[in-house]
Structure formats: structure tokens, C-alpha cells
Write a protein that holds these residues in place. Structure first.
Motif, PDB file in Angstrom:
ATOM      1  N   ASP A 181       0.964  -1.369  -0.016  1.00  0.00           N
ATOM      2  CA  ASP A 181      -0.043  -0.025   0.094  1.00  0.00           C
ATOM      3  C   ASP A 181       0.637   1.370   0.208  1.00  0.00           C
ATOM      4  O   ASP A 181       0.390   2.118  -0.715  1.00  0.00           O
ATOM      5  CB  ASP A 181      -0.734  -0.086   1.183  1.00  0.00           C
ATOM      6  N   ARG A 182       1.870   1.254   0.890  1.00  0.00           N
ATOM      7  CA  ARG A 182       2.575   2.431   0.921  1.00  0.00           C
ATOM      8  C   ARG A 182       3.863   2.748  -0.017  1.00  0.00           C
ATOM      9  O   ARG A 182       4.736   3.414  -0.021  1.00  0.00           O
ATOM     10  CB  ARG A 182       3.291   2.737   2.210  1.00  0.00           C
ATOM     11  N   GLY A 183       3.711   2.043  -1.196  1.00  0.00           N
ATOM     12  CA  GLY A 183       4.629   1.859  -2.344  1.00  0.00           C
ATOM     13  C   GLY A 183       5.977   1.213  -1.903  1.00  0.00           C
ATOM     14  O   GLY A 183       6.885   0.870  -2.842  1.00  0.00           O
ATOM     15  N   GLU A 184       5.982   0.271  -0.965  1.00  0.00           N
ATOM     16  CA  GLU A 184       7.170  -0.409  -0.620  1.00  0.00           C
ATOM     17  C   GLU A 184       6.762  -1.836  -1.354  1.00  0.00           C
ATOM     18  O   GLU A 184       5.654  -2.059  -1.631  1.00  0.00           O
ATOM     19  CB  GLU A 184       6.880  -0.796   0.981  1.00  0.00           C
ATOM     20  N   LEU A 185       7.959  -2.555  -1.423  1.00  0.00           N
ATOM     21  CA  LEU A 185       7.822  -3.970  -2.248  1.00  0.00           C
ATOM     22  C   LEU A 185       7.937  -5.038  -1.038  1.00  0.00           C
ATOM     23  O   LEU A 185       8.659  -4.946  -0.005  1.00  0.00           O
ATOM     24  CB  LEU A 185       9.007  -4.018  -2.887  1.00  0.00           C
ATOM     25  N   GLY A 186       6.983  -5.857  -0.973  1.00  0.00           N
ATOM     26  CA  GLY A 186       6.954  -6.851  -0.003  1.00  0.00           C
ATOM     27  C   GLY A 186       6.724  -8.126  -0.831  1.00  0.00           C
ATOM     28  O   GLY A 186       6.257  -8.255  -1.798  1.00  0.00           O
ATOM     29  N   PRO A 187       7.107  -9.229  -0.074  1.00  0.00           N
ATOM     30  CA  PRO A 187       7.044 -10.605  -0.527  1.00  0.00           C
ATOM     31  C   PRO A 187       5.623 -11.073  -0.665  1.00  0.00           C
ATOM     32  O   PRO A 187       4.624 -10.629   0.289  1.00  0.00           O
ATOM     33  CB  PRO A 187       7.854 -11.339   0.065  1.00  0.00           C
ATOM     34  N   ALA A 188       5.296 -11.547  -1.624  1.00  0.00           N
ATOM     35  CA  ALA A 188       4.131 -12.210  -1.776  1.00  0.00           C
ATOM     36  C   ALA A 188       3.752 -13.471  -1.289  1.00  0.00           C
ATOM     37  O   ALA A 188       2.745 -14.001  -1.515  1.00  0.00           O
ATOM     38  CB  ALA A 188       3.603 -12.118  -3.654  1.00  0.00           C
ATOM     39  N   HIS A 189       4.622 -14.173  -0.839  1.00  0.00           N
ATOM     40  CA  HIS A 189       4.398 -15.340  -0.213  1.00  0.00           C
ATOM     41  C   HIS A 189       5.548 -15.558   0.840  1.00  0.00           C
ATOM     42  O   HIS A 189       6.361 -14.582   1.095  1.00  0.00           O
ATOM     43  CB  HIS A 189       5.041 -16.611  -1.352  1.00  0.00           C
ATOM     44  N   VAL A 200      17.875  -6.650  -2.524  1.00  0.00           N
ATOM     45  CA  VAL A 200      16.547  -5.859  -2.482  1.00  0.00           C
ATOM     46  C   VAL A 200      16.666  -4.648  -2.913  1.00  0.00           C
ATOM     47  O   VAL A 200      15.698  -4.204  -3.625  1.00  0.00           O
ATOM     48  CB  VAL A 200      16.486  -5.459  -0.553  1.00  0.00           C
ATOM     49  N   ALA A 201      18.015  -3.944  -2.822  1.00  0.00           N
ATOM     50  CA  ALA A 201      18.153  -2.716  -3.709  1.00  0.00           C
ATOM     51  C   ALA A 201      17.936  -3.086  -5.309  1.00  0.00           C
ATOM     52  O   ALA A 201      17.320  -2.299  -6.055  1.00  0.00           O
ATOM     53  CB  ALA A 201      19.499  -2.381  -3.620  1.00  0.00           C
ATOM     54  N   ALA A 202      18.414  -4.188  -5.811  1.00  0.00           N
ATOM     55  CA  ALA A 202      18.330  -4.401  -7.181  1.00  0.00           C
ATOM     56  C   ALA A 202      16.788  -4.561  -7.577  1.00  0.00           C
ATOM     57  O   ALA A 202      16.243  -4.138  -8.457  1.00  0.00           O
ATOM     58  CB  ALA A 202      18.936  -5.607  -7.458  1.00  0.00           C
ATOM     59  N   GLU A 218      18.490  -7.981 -20.372  1.00  0.00           N
ATOM     60  CA  GLU A 218      19.107  -8.705 -19.287  1.00  0.00           C
ATOM     61  C   GLU A 218      18.242  -8.518 -17.989  1.00  0.00           C
ATOM     62  O   GLU A 218      18.041  -7.402 -17.685  1.00  0.00           O
ATOM     63  CB  GLU A 218      20.328  -7.961 -19.265  1.00  0.00           C
ATOM     64  N   PRO A 219      18.090  -9.629 -17.358  1.00  0.00           N
ATOM     65  CA  PRO A 219      17.389  -9.492 -16.098  1.00  0.00           C
ATOM     66  C   PRO A 219      18.316  -8.478 -15.023  1.00  0.00           C
ATOM     67  O   PRO A 219      19.579  -8.694 -15.360  1.00  0.00           O
ATOM     68  CB  PRO A 219      17.263 -10.624 -15.263  1.00  0.00           C
ATOM     69  N   HIS A 220      17.923  -7.759 -14.144  1.00  0.00           N
ATOM     70  CA  HIS A 220      18.799  -6.910 -13.422  1.00  0.00           C
ATOM     71  C   HIS A 220      19.141  -7.409 -11.981  1.00  0.00           C
ATOM     72  O   HIS A 220      18.422  -8.131 -11.436  1.00  0.00           O
ATOM     73  CB  HIS A 220      18.045  -5.535 -12.878  1.00  0.00           C
ATOM     74  N   GLY A 221      20.358  -7.317 -11.708  1.00  0.00           N
ATOM     75  CA  GLY A 221      20.922  -7.712 -10.334  1.00  0.00           C
ATOM     76  C   GLY A 221      22.437  -7.826 -10.484  1.00  0.00           C
ATOM     77  O   GLY A 221      22.915  -8.247 -11.671  1.00  0.00           O
ATOM     78  N   MET A 222      23.051  -7.837  -9.203  1.00  0.00           N
ATOM     79  CA  MET A 222      24.377  -7.893  -9.105  1.00  0.00           C
ATOM     80  C   MET A 222      24.960  -9.168  -8.338  1.00  0.00           C
ATOM     81  O   MET A 222      25.560  -9.917  -8.624  1.00  0.00           O
ATOM     82  CB  MET A 222      25.067  -6.542  -8.510  1.00  0.00           C
ATOM     83  N   GLY A 223      24.303  -9.407  -7.469  1.00  0.00           N
ATOM     84  CA  GLY A 223      24.534 -10.657  -6.419  1.00  0.00           C
ATOM     85  C   GLY A 223      24.293 -11.918  -7.050  1.00  0.00           C
ATOM     86  O   GLY A 223      24.115 -12.215  -8.249  1.00  0.00           O
TER      87      GLY A 223
END
Lengths: 519, 237
Positions: A181-189, A200-202, A218-223
Motif C-alpha cells: 500500500d505504501r509503495g513498499e515492495l513486499g514478498p507475495a509469499h 533488495v536494492a536491485a 538482461e535481468p537486473h541484479g549484481m549478487g
């Protein structure tokens, strides 16, 4: 005892295990050697029948076989081994690797060339076969996932299917994160593992910049994790993450395909949700307008009668005859009672709709309840005779008397409204099969069989009823709600001899007589 | 009660409403006929020739407005409409179809009796064009084209005069915007309610009428205007 067959399979398994231990290249070599050995054995077996020149054909078969099974390298290995065995065993001089005859040199050259070509072809064939199989398997997985997704409209179910599909096809852990709701990303499971800060940053970046991802990007992510946005341009609904640092082009394509499927499914879920809300709103709107018109008529009519009667009394005073005065007073009283019933019905409806109805059961005598209902109706019965048929030894009921009284009051009110002025009304009760069956019967116009269920719907009024009397179309809806709150059921049949209406209520007789002191 | 007493036909499906109308109107010396349904109401209206019809718009077996149309096809009997609907369009529609006046439920007996009196008083007036109207302290002489308030002459423009004449000719009765506009300005201006607002404002000013507490010209929101003729009327505004 161990059967020979079991011993064989046991040995095969052990052999396979030992092959596993030595690793793929050595294993390929061992298989090639085994095929050559088999060809040799066959050649030895057929030796008198097959000329040494034709032995080459036997070995060539082995080469093709190995090419199909193991590719070009295996075919070449088999070919070299075969040439060695043939020169040693079959070409003169025997038991030496020297080749003396021109004929043998030609055979050797042709064999080498043929095995190079067939090995190459077989290897390519094998590669293509493998690719086809992989593609078919992935298509099947995608198809299965999309088929599963079509039927689902709940977001939670979608997440499960998408995650299973990703895990099954890419053999890697998968997460789905949604915008909260507040624009945060949260796990759906429930998360199988914690995401580190970098991931998390990615994920956050992926969510914020969905437009940075062209189709197939290309999917995004470093780790350890790679992320793709879920949703169409500009409107990210969440992100899809997979725990795999190296994705080959195939896997990337697959991930994108799954992401697209998930996006479509999520879109559909969102639309379905919006539609449901819109229809709920429309329902509420319909209810409100129906309620408004019902209130404007059914609240104002008794009010108009009360106001009219009261002002007549007040303003004309003694100009009105004494009989007229008492009639006006009776009007004021009965219409006030009608208003009261109407308001009570509206309140009941509200309570039923919001689930605020909690029956408080106590032991009570049905005849008292019926009498109380009739008293509450007052003049609404219009002087009709009310016949009550309840046996003297009828058991006490363990019910909420107030609710049951409201039901009977509504039913008697209906019965009076829809039957002739002189027609008697009847209430009967009997015990049958652990249940109490209560019937309110009138000799009025009756309800057509196809309408007997519909009259319980909100605001539905029987076809002929509009000409008869005022009503909201709520009475029977409320009755059903109340009876169901009492764990009972209510239905309509024809009255006695098919004339009029009979409303039948069946209530469970909970532990009858248990606390009645052996009545 | 004499045979000269006016006959009032009440058409309403609510027995309690019929009952108090009967008792109240009988106490005032009217003779009452009752009908429950539209069809019955039409039949009674045809065979007993009442002096006034009180008609509920919300009848179970037919649209009240249709009933008005049917009665108007052969009779000029005044029709007083009862409506529980707060819908102005409905009232305007009924008035345009030929209803004489309306009362919105719930209403008090005094208001109803004032309307009934107003409608029954209309009857004997034969030629309003040649008459002199006298309502309260206002007098309007059609032939001489003169208006006086408490004996003092009031100067009115021709349109203002015509407007006042119409209102006073039907004193106590509501006249719809459309009727007023058609009579004074012509059929092409039926919907120009702003004309009425301006001219009624001017009339009120010249008659010394307070718009918030009118003594002469009362506004019926969304419907029309009514020239008040008695204290009973004023109470109801």
C-alpha cells in the motif's frame, strides 16, 4: 535367494555407478570400447560366414550407433578403436598393427572417411534431437503454467503457480515481490531465504525503472539474484526474482516468457478484482436506490395518515363526530405501529447484512410467541380470525423468542395483507423427526409456484402483489435471514386445498425436554 | 347535510388516508365518494359527477397522470393531486396534463382544506376577463386595467399586469411556470423561467411583498407560483 535377473540389474546398476564415478569423458570412452568389444565378439561368432572385408560393416554399425548416442567425439573414438581392432585381428598379418595390402589400406581410408561423415551427421542429429527435446519440455512447462494461470484470479494462487513454473524450468529459487500500500515492495509469499541488501536494492531498482527493460532485456541484479519487472510499461505491479547468477540465453528467454505469462495473469486478476468491486458498488447503488424509493413510499404513507388524522383532530376538533374522532385515533395508533414495524424491519435488514445478529436462545412457549406477534400487529390483522393450532403438550422451544416473534409477525402481516377481509389466518405447529414445523397459512391469492423462491429475494414482490398493498419487498428476505440465524429453514407452498399461501418454517428441536422437568 | 353540499371523490389505495380524508372533509360539510383503484375512480367520476376529485398519483393499477388525462378528455372537474413523491417533474407533469393543484404527502388537514376551498371557489366564475378580482388588500380591474393595493393605485407594465391577472384569477391555486410563460409571453417562451423570476420579483416589489415571507405571491419550488388568498394558505408556505 537372489534371482539371476536381480543380480544382473544389480550389476548393471553398480556398473553405471562406477561409470558415473569416472566422469563423462572416461565414461564415453568406456562405452565406445564396450561397443567395439561387442562388435568384435559378433565378428568372431560369425567368423566363418562373414569375410574379413565385410567385418568393417559390423564395426561401422557400432560407429553410427555411438555417434547417435554420444555425438561426434564418441563416433571418432569408436572409429579409431575399431580400426585398431580390425588391423590387429582381421587384416594380414594378423595379430599385428601393420597393414600390408593395398586393399586393406583402401578399406581403412574409406572406413575412416565414412565414420568421420556418419559420426558428424549422427552427432548433429543427436544435438538437434536434444535441443528439440529441451524446447518441447520447456514449451510443455510453459503451456502447463499458462493453462494453470488461466483458471486463476486470486493473486496468491497466481504467485504459487508462477514460482513453481520458474523453479521447475530454471531449477533455481524464485521470489515474487508486490507493491504494498505504501509503495513498499513486499514478498507475495513466505520467503524461502532472506534477500540480502544488495538484492533488495536491485529489486527496488527493477520496480522503479520498469521502462529500462525492453522485451528480452538482461535481468537486473549484481549478487545471487536477477530480477525482472512484472507489469506493463510504466505500471509495475511487482518484480519477479530468480536466484541464478548466470542465465544462458535460453534461460533468459524462458524467464521472460514466464514473466509475460505472470504479467498477463496479474493484469487479469487486477481487472477481475476491479470488476468485482464495480459490481459490488453497482449492487450497493441499486440497493440504496431501491431502499430510498421503498422508504419514501412506506415511511411516508403511514406518516401521511398519522399527520392527516392528527391534524384533522387538532384543527377540526369538535366538528368531527365522536365516532370519527375515535376512528382517527385508531388510525394514528395503527399507523404508528406500522411505522414501528417498518423501522424494525429496516433495522433487522441492516443487522442481517452486517452480521450483527446474534440469537440469544432461551426456553419459551411457542404459543406465547405467536400471541405476542399477533398483539404487535394490532389493527394490521384487520379483525381477521387467527386460528392457532398448537397442541397442549407441544414441547418448549430453545430459541431466541424475539427473533421468532419478528418472523411470525412479518408472516402474519403478509398473510393479512394478501388475503380477503373475512378470510381466517392459521398458525399450526407440529413436531416431526426432531424438528419443529411451523406453518402460517392464509386463504388469499397465493403465490405462483415459479415465484415461491424468488419472493425471498430482496425487493422482489410477487407479480400480483403490487395491486394489493404497500410493501418494501423486504419482509420475506428478513424472515429467511432470521430463520437461518436460528439454524432453521423457510419455504413456501400452496395453502390447504391449493388455496392461498402456506409458509413453512422448520426449526431444529435442540435437546427438547432435557431441562423442562419432565413435562 | 344538504344535497347542495359539494361532492368530493377521493381516489386513493391507502385505506387510512381515505379514512381521515373522509372524516375531515365530512366534518366540513362535503359529501364524500371513495374509490380504491384508477379504473374505479374513473367510473365513479363518470357516473356521479363530483365537484372535485382528490387523486393519489401512486395508484396500484395505473399511472395517476393517465387518469388525469382520461378525466380531462370529457370533464373540467377540478382535480387535486396527492403525491408522496417529492419529484417536482412529476407534479409539473400532472399539472400540465390538467390537474388543478397538488398537495405533497404528508400534509395537514388545514392545507388540504385550503386547496379544496380554492378549487371549489373557482367554479362559479364565468368570465374572468371582465371581472374585478379582489384578494385581500389587492384589487385588479381587468376592464380598466387598474391595480390598487390598500386603495392606492399601483403602476404595472402590461406584462406585469397580465401576470398578476393570471395569478389572481386562480388565487389559491398553483400555476406552473409553463402555463404562466405560455399565457403571458407566448408558446415559444415556455421554458424561459428567468423571465418569470424577473417579473415576479418586480411584482413583489411593487406590491411590497417580502420574497422570504410572501403575503401575495408564493413560490412553489420547481413547479410554479401561487397567489395566496388566506391565512391558511400562508401558514403552509
Amino acid at each position: 535367494m537372489v534371482s539371476p535377473f536381480e543380480r544382473t540389474t544389480d550389476m548393471t546398476a553398480r556398473w553405471k555407478r562406477s561409470l558415473d564415478v569416472i566422469g563423462p569423458p572416461a565414461r564415453g570412452f568406456a562405452e565406445a570400447a564396450l561397443v567395439v568389444a561387442a562388435a568384435t565378439a559378433l565378428a568372431e561368432l560369425l567368423h566363418p560366414a562373414v569375410s574379413p572385408a565385410n567385418v568393417a560393416l559390423l564395426f561401422m554399425t557400432g560407429v553410427v550407433l555411438e555417434g547417435v548416442r554420444g555425438g561426434f567425439a564418441r563416433a571418432m573414438t569408436t572409429s579409431l578403436l575399431s580400426i585398431a581392432v580390425m588391423s590387429f585381428l582381421y587384416w594380414l598379418p594378423r595379430f599385428s598393427f601393420r597393414v600390408m595390402h593395398w586393399e586393406d589400406i583402401v578399406t581403412l581410408s574409406c572406413f575412416a572417411l565414412a565414420s568421420f561423415l556418419t559420426g558428424n551427421l549422427a552427432g548433429r542429429f543427436r544435438h538437434q534431437l536434444q535441443q528439440t527435446r529441451t524446447v518441447a519440455r520447456r514449451n510443455e512447462q510453459l503451456y502447463a503454467a499458462s493453462r494453470e494461470l488461466t483458471g486463476l484470479i486470486r493473486r496468491e494462487d497466481l504467485v504459487v503457480v508462477v514460482r513453481n513454473a520458474v523453479t521447475a524450468t530454471l531449477h533455481a529459487d524464485c521470489v515474487v515481490l508486490f507493491a504494498e500500500d505504501r509503495g513498499e515492495l513486499g514478498p507475495a509469499h513466505e520467503l524461502c531465504c532472506e534477500l540480502d541488501a544488495q538484492s533488495v536494492a536491485a529489486a527496488r531498482w527493477t520496480f522503479d525503472q520498469p521502462d529500462a527493460f525492453g522485451q528480452g532485456a538482461e535481468p537486473h541484479g549484481m549478487g545471487a539474484w536477477r530480477f525482472l519487472p512484472l507489469g506493463h510499461h510504466g505500471t509495475a505491479l511487482g518484480v519477479l526474482g530468480v536466484k541464478s547468477a548466470h542465465l544462458d540465453p535460453d534461460q533468459k528467454r524462458l524467464l521472460w516468457a514466464l514473466r509475460d505469462l505472470a504479467t498477463v495473469a496479474l493484469d487479469r486478476a487486477r481487472l477481475a478484482d476491479e470488476m468485482r468491486q464495480a459490481s459490488m458498488l453497482a449492487d450497493g447503488e441499486k440497493l440504496r436506490s431501491a431502499l430510498l424509493s421503498a422508504v419514501s413510499h412506506d415511511l411516508r404513507t403511514p406518516l401521511a395518515a398519522i399527520l392527516g388524522a392528527a391534524t384533522t383532530l387538532g384543527e377540526l376538533g369538535d366538528a368531527v363526530s365522536p365516532r370519527g374522532q375515535s376512528e382517527l385515533l385508531a388510525t394514528v395508533i395503527s399507523e404508528a405501529q406500522r411505522l414501528n414495524r417498518f423501522v424494525a424491519n429496516l433495522l433487522d435488514m441492516t443487522r442481517l447484512e452486517h452480521g450483527g445478529l446474534k440469537p440469544r436462545a432461551s426456553w419459551c412457549d411457542l404459543r406465547d410467541i405467536i400471541a405476542e406477534a399477533a398483539r404487535g400487529l394490532g389493527g394490521a390483522l384487520g379483525g381477521r380470525e387467527l386460528v392457532v393450532e398448537v397442541a397442549a403438550d407441544f414441547p418448549l422451544l430453545h430459541v431466541d423468542a424475539a427473533l421468532l416473534e419478528r418472523v411470525i409477525e412479518n408472516l402474519l402481516d403478509n398473510a393479512a395483507k394478501y388475503s380477503g377481509a373475512g378470510d381466517p389466518l392459521k398458525v399450526t405447529a407440529c413436531v416431526h423427526g426432531g424438528c419443529c414445523t411451523l406453518r402460517v397459512v392464509d386463504r388469499g391469492a397465493g403465490i405462483a409456484p415459479d415465484e415461491r423462491e424468488r419472493v425471498f429475494e430482496r425487493f422482489y414482490r410477487a407479480r400480483d402483489s403490487a395491486g394489493h398493498a404497500s410493501g418494501t419487498g423486504l419482509g420475506l428476505t428478513i424472515c429467511r435471514g432470521l430463520v437461518e440465524a436460528l439454524d432453521g429453514s423457510i419455504a413456501i407452498t400452496a395453502g390447504a386445498d391449493g388455496i392461498g399461501t402456506c409458509v413453512e418454517i422448520v426449526l431444529p428441536l435442540a435437546a427438547v425436554g432435557a431441562e423442562t422437568g419432565g413435562r | 347535510m344538504t344535497n347542495r353540499a359539494p361532492k368530493v371523490l377521493v381516489v386513493d389505495d391507502e385505506p387510512q388516508i381515505r379514512k381521515f380524508l373522509r372524516i375531515g372533509l365530512e366534518a366540513q360539510g362535503y359529501r364524500i365518494l371513495e374509490a380504491v383503484r384508477a379504473s374505479e375512480g374513473l367510473a365513479r367520476c363518470a357516473d356521479s359527477n363530483p365537484d372535485l376529485v382528490i387523486l393519489d398519483l401512486g395508484l396500484p393499477d395505473g399511472d395517476g397522470v393517465e387518469v388525469i388525462g382520461s378525466i380531462r378528455a370529457w370533464s373540467r372537474v377540478p382535480i387535486l393531486v396527492l403525491s408522496v413523491r417529492a419529484d417536482e417533474d412529476e407534479k409539473v407533469n400532472a399539472l400540465d396534463r390538467g390537474a388543478s393543484d397538488y398537495v405533497t404527502k404528508p400534509f395537514g388537514m388545514a392545507e388540504l382544506l385550503a386547496r379544496v376551498r380554492g378549487l371549489l371557489r373557482d367554479r362559479p366564475r364565468a368570465a374572468p376577463e371582465s371581472a374585478v378580482f379582489r384578494v385581500g388588500s389587492v384589487t385588479l380591474d381587468v376592464a380598466r386595467h387598474r391595480v390598487t393595493l390598500r386603495g392606492e393605485p399601483v403602476r404595472l407594465s402590461p406584462k406585469e399586469f397580465e401576470l398578476l391577472r393570471l395569478l389572481m384569477a386562480h388565487a389559491g391555486r398553483v400555476i406552473t411556470h409553463k402555463q404562466l410563460l405560455r399565457e403571458v409571453w407566448g408558446p415559444s417562451h415556455e421554458n424561459d423561467v428567468q423571465y418569470l423570476r424577473v417579473f415576479v420579483g418586480q411584482l413583489r416589489e411593487k406590491l411590497g411583498d417580502e420574497p422570504t415571507r410572501p403575503h401575495f405571491i408564493a413560490n412553489e419550488p420547481g413547479v410554479g407560483y401561487r397567489f395566496l388568498e388566506s391565512a391558511a394558505d400562508k401558514e403552509q408556505v
